[in-house]
Design an enzyme around this catalytic site. Structure first.
Site, PDB file in Angstrom:
ATOM      1  N   SER A 430       0.820  -1.214   0.000  1.00  0.00           N
ATOM      2  CA  SER A 430       0.000   0.000   0.000  1.00  0.00           C
ATOM      3  C   SER A 430       0.848   1.255   0.000  1.00  0.00           C
ATOM      4  O   SER A 430       0.326   2.349  -0.220  1.00  0.00           O
ATOM      5  CB  SER A 430      -0.916   0.026   1.227  1.00  0.00           C
ATOM      6  OG  SER A 430      -0.143   0.049   2.413  1.00  0.00           O
ATOM      7  N   HIS A 451      -2.756  -3.154  -5.669  1.00  0.00           N
ATOM      8  CA  HIS A 451      -3.124  -2.844  -4.293  1.00  0.00           C
ATOM      9  C   HIS A 451      -4.627  -3.027  -4.095  1.00  0.00           C
ATOM     10  O   HIS A 451      -5.431  -2.177  -4.478  1.00  0.00           O
ATOM     11  CB  HIS A 451      -2.709  -1.409  -3.944  1.00  0.00           C
ATOM     12  CG  HIS A 451      -3.093  -1.000  -2.554  1.00  0.00           C
ATOM     13  ND1 HIS A 451      -3.434   0.287  -2.213  1.00  0.00           N
ATOM     14  CD2 HIS A 451      -3.217  -1.729  -1.413  1.00  0.00           C
ATOM     15  CE1 HIS A 451      -3.744   0.337  -0.937  1.00  0.00           C
ATOM     16  NE2 HIS A 451      -3.621  -0.873  -0.430  1.00  0.00           N
ATOM     17  N   GLU A 463      -5.675  -0.503  -7.025  1.00  0.00           N
ATOM     18  CA  GLU A 463      -4.716   0.445  -7.586  1.00  0.00           C
ATOM     19  C   GLU A 463      -3.659  -0.359  -8.346  1.00  0.00           C
ATOM     20  O   GLU A 463      -2.950  -1.172  -7.756  1.00  0.00           O
ATOM     21  CB  GLU A 463      -4.065   1.278  -6.483  1.00  0.00           C
ATOM     22  CG  GLU A 463      -5.025   2.259  -5.829  1.00  0.00           C
ATOM     23  CD  GLU A 463      -4.407   3.066  -4.706  1.00  0.00           C
ATOM     24  OE1 GLU A 463      -4.690   4.268  -4.604  1.00  0.00           O
ATOM     25  OE2 GLU A 463      -3.636   2.490  -3.906  1.00  0.00           O
ATOM     26  N   ASN A 501      -3.945   6.441  -0.309  1.00  0.00           N
ATOM     27  CA  ASN A 501      -3.225   6.751   0.925  1.00  0.00           C
ATOM     28  C   ASN A 501      -2.542   8.111   0.866  1.00  0.00           C
ATOM     29  O   ASN A 501      -2.407   8.793   1.884  1.00  0.00           O
ATOM     30  CB  ASN A 501      -2.212   5.658   1.241  1.00  0.00           C
ATOM     31  CG  ASN A 501      -2.872   4.400   1.760  1.00  0.00           C
ATOM     32  OD1 ASN A 501      -4.067   4.400   2.072  1.00  0.00           O
ATOM     33  ND2 ASN A 501      -2.132   3.318   1.845  1.00  0.00           N
TER      34      ASN A 501
END
Length: 596
Positions: A430, A451, A463, A501
C-alpha cells in the site's frame, strides 16, 4: 438573558441562502429574504415552492403546513427590511469586502440586541466582527450544502462573541433538527479545514499528471466510501470558492499543503469554475447541470488499457500469505473462476487461511449473496500449500505478506527462481516502492503493483501500480485481471501512497493536529466529517480501525518521499503508538474499546 429568534433575515438568496430560508420557514420562523437581485428573489420563491411541494408528495409536510411555510417567507431588495429581525444570517459571496459591507450596514438598521451571523466557511469571523459596531453579537453560523439535507452546523465564536448569542443560535440549530458544533475561529473551521486540504492535494495530484481525474475520483469513492470524488466535489463547490477558502487557510497556517494548487487559479481565471459555469475539472451538459458529458480528456476504450486482449493469459493464480488480506484476495480470485494456490510459511497456516475463506463464504451463503453450490465450487478451486514451490506453474503470483520491504524483496527473489518465465509477479503493497520489489528479481519488467483494499471481497478498488520498468502487457494483464474479478482498476505511478493513501493520510494527520492543538474534540471532528462531509467514518474512528501503528508507518513513508513539513506525523500520533495504544486491536487508541 434568552434572545428570542422568531423573525430571521437571510441576506443573499443563492443556493445556500434559499436552503437556509426553507429550513427556517418550515420550522415556523418568519423569514425575511433579502437580495439585491430581483431574479434571485424570484428564483428563491420558486425553489421554496418546488421543495415544499415535494415535501407534501413525500409525506413530510401537509398541504396546510406548506401554505403557512410559504406565507412566512417574504423577499425584499433592501437591507432595511431586516429592521425587525432578531437574527440576520448573511450568505453573500465569500469576500471580506462584501461581508463587511453587509455587516456595517446592518449595524445601523437592526436593534442592538439582534444577533448577526456570517455564513462564511473560511474567512475570519474575528476580523468580520471587529469591523462591526457591536462585535459581541457577531458569530459564524456555517450550514452545509444542501442546507435542508445536511445535519451539521458549525457555530463559530470569536474572542469577542457573547455567550448569550452563541447559546441562542445553538438552541435554534437544535430546534431546526441540526447537529451544532461549537468552535473557535480559525480558517476552514473543522470540516472545511480538513476537507479543503484534501481537495487541494487531489488537484495538485491531477495537475502533476500522476493520475487521471476519473481515476482520482474513482479511487476515493471506491477506496474510502466517499459520496463524491475530490475533483467532482471541487466542481460542485466551485473552483473559485475553493481557491478563496484555501487562500484564507494558507494566510493563517502558512502550511504549503494549503497553498492553492496552481490549476485552481488557472481554471478560475479562465472562468472554468465548475458546475455553475458548465466546465471545471469536468465538462457538464449546461451551466448549473450535474450531468457530465465527454470531452477531450475523457478516456476512450482503447486508451483504457490498450484495451481488452493485450495482456497475458491468466488461468491460475498463486497468493502468498496467510493473513486477512491474502485469504481475502484468494477468495476473490477463486470466486471469479481462477484456480488458486494459497501458500503460507507452513501447511498449517495455509489450511487455516483456507478455513477463514470457508467461514467468509458461509456468511455469504447465510446472507443470500452466494449459493451453496457456488461456495463449494469456490473452495474446490483453492489449494493450500506450505511453500512457494507450489507456484511453479501459476500465471500470476500475488504477494500479500507483511508490509516490510526486506520481507517482500526476499519473497520476490524466491518467486523469481520458482515462477515460470512469463508469469506476472504482483505486490499488494500500500505504500512501499514497487520497483524495489521488482529489482529483487531478474525480470523487473514482469513486476506490477496490485493494491487491493481491505476487506478484499467487499472493496471494489484495485490500484494498479506501474513502475518505469513494467512491461506494457504486464500492466494490461493487471487491469484485465482486476476487471475479471469484478474490481475497478485505477492507474498509479510508483510513488508513496499511490492515490488513496497519499490523499487520505494527510487528512487523517491534520485531524490529529486539530485535537493536539485543542481546537476541537474527537467527537466533534468525527461528527463534522460524517455530517458535514458525508464521510462513512470520522477520522478518529478510521484511525482506530486501521491501526495507529499502520497509520504512523504510512505517514512516515509519505513524509520521507515528499519532504514536506506539513506531512510530518503529528506528535500525538507518535506518542500514542509509543505507548502501545494502537487502536481497536489493542483495546485503546484515540478511544477505549471493550476487550473481547
Amino acid at each position: 438573558m434568552d434572545i428570542p429568534l422568531s423573525t430571521i433575515a437571510v441576506v443573499g438568496l443563492g443556493t445556500m441562502g434559499t436552503g437556509i430560508a426553507e429550513i427556517l420557514a418550515v420550522a415556523g420562523r418568519e423569514v425575511i429574504g433579502i437580495d439585491i437581485s430581483d431574479a434571485a428573489s424570484r428564483q428563491a420563491v420558486a425553489a421554496l415552492e418546488a421543495s415544499t411541494a415535494r415535501g407534501v408528495e413525500r409525506g413530510r409536510l401537509t398541504e396546510e403546513e406548506r401554505r403557512t411555510a410559504l406565507a412566512r417567507f417574504r423577499t425584499f431588495s433592501d437591507l432595511h427590511a431586516a429592521a425587525d429581525a432578531e437574527l440576520v444570517i448573511e450568505v453573500v459571496p465569500e469576500s471580506y469586502e462584501a461581508k463587511q459591507r453587509v455587516l456595517r450596514a446592518l449595524d445601523g438598521i437592526v436593534s442592538p440586541t439582534a444577533v448577526l451571523a456570517t455564513g462564511t466557511n473560511a474567512l475570519s469571523v474575528t476580523r468580520l466582527a471587529a469591523d462591526s459596531a457591536h462585535p459581541e453579537r457577531v458569530l459564524g453560523l456555517h450550514f452545509f450544502n444542501p442546507a435542508p439535507a445536511m445535519k451539521l452546523v458549525e457555530v463559530v465564536s470569536s474572542v469577542l462573541t457573547s455567550p448569550q448569542a452563541v447559546a441562542a443560535v445553538t438552541a435554534l440549530a437544535r430546534e431546526l433538527g441540526k447537529e451544532p458544533v461549537a468552535l473557535g475561529d480559525r480558517p476552514g473551521f473543522v470540516a472545511d479545514g480538513l476537507l479543503f486540504g484534501y481537495l487541494n492535494q487531489a488537484a495538485a495530484m491531477y495537475e502533476a499528471k500522476y493520475a487521471s481525474r476519473e481515476d482520482i475520483d474513482a479511487a476515493m469513492r471506491l477506496g474510502c466510501g466517499l459520496p463524491m470524488g475530490p475533483l467532482a466535489l471541487l466542481d460542485l463547490i466551485g473552483v473559485d470558492t475553493a481557491r478563496t477558502v484555501l487562500d484564507a487557510m494558507h494566510a493563517a497556517s502558512h502550511d504549503r499543503l494549503h497553498a492553492p494548487a496552481p490549476v485552481l487559479r488557472q481554471l478560475s481565471d479562465a472562468g472554468l469554475t465548475g458546475r455553475k459555469a458548465g466546465r471545471g475539472f469536468y465538462t457538464y451538459e449546461a451551466p448549473g447541470s450535474g450531468t457530465v458529458v465527454p470531452d477531450a480528456l475523457t478516456p476512450t476504450i482503447t486508451a483504457e488499457g490498450a484495451a481488452a486482449g493485450s495482456g497475458r493469459p491468466v488461468r491460475s493464480v498463486g497468493v502468498a500469505g496467510s493473513g486477512t488480506m491474502a485469504s481475502g484476495i484468494a477468495e476473490v480470485f477463486a470466486k471469479a473462476g481462477y484456480d488458486v494456490v494459497l501458500a503460507a510459511r507452513n501447511p498449517e497456516k495455509a489450511v487455516a487461511a483456507v478455513g477463514r475463506i470457508a467461514t467468509s463464504l458461509a456468511r455469504s451463503v447465510d446472507k443470500g449473496r452466494l449459493t451453496a453450490e457456488a461456495r463449494d465450487a469456490t473452495l474446490a478451486r483453492i489449494a493450500p500449500a506450505g511453500s512457494l514451490d507450489a507456484f511453479a506453474e501459476v500465471d500470476l503470483a500475488v504477494e500479500a505478506v507483511a508490509e516490510d520491504l526486506e520481507v517482500k524483496r526476499q519473497l520476490f527473489a524466491a518467486l523469481d527462481k520458482i515462477c515460470r518465465p512469463g508469469a506476472v509477479l504482483a505486490t499488494t503493497t500500500s505504500s512501499l516502492p514497487v520497483v524495489a520489489c521488482a529489482r529483487a528479481t531478474s525480470r523487473p519488467q514482469d513486476v506490477v503493483g496490485m493494491h487491493f483494499f481491505n476487506p478484499a471481497p467487499a472493496m471494489k478498488l484495485v490500484e494498479v501500480v506501474r513502475t518505469v520498468l513494467t512491461a506494457d502487457d504486464v500492466h494490461a494483464t493487471a487491469r484485465e485481471v482486476s476487471r475479471a474479478v469484478r474490481k475497478h482498476p485505477v492507474d498509479c505511478g510508483d510513488r508513496a501512497g499511490f492515490i488513496v493513501n497519499a490523499l487520505l493520510f494527510p487528512y487523517l494527520n491534520n485531524a490529529v493536529k486539530m485535537v493536539q492543538e485543542h481546537y476541537a474534540t474527537l467527537d466533534d471532528i468525527d461528527a463534522a466529517m460524517k455530517l458535514g462531509g458525508g464521510y462513512p467514518m470520522g477520522p478518529f474512528e478510521l484511525l482506530d480501525v486501521v491501526g495507529l501503528d499502520v497509520s504512523l508507518a504510512i505517514e512516515r513513508v509519505l513524509h520521507r518521499e515528499f519532504h514536506d513539513p506539513g506531512l510530518a506525523p503529528a506528535p500525538l500520533l507518535e506518542h500514542l503508538v509509543a505507548a502501545g495504544c494502537l487502536g481497536r486491536k489493542t483495546g485503546r487508541g484515540f478511544r477505549e474499546y471493550a476487550r473481547r
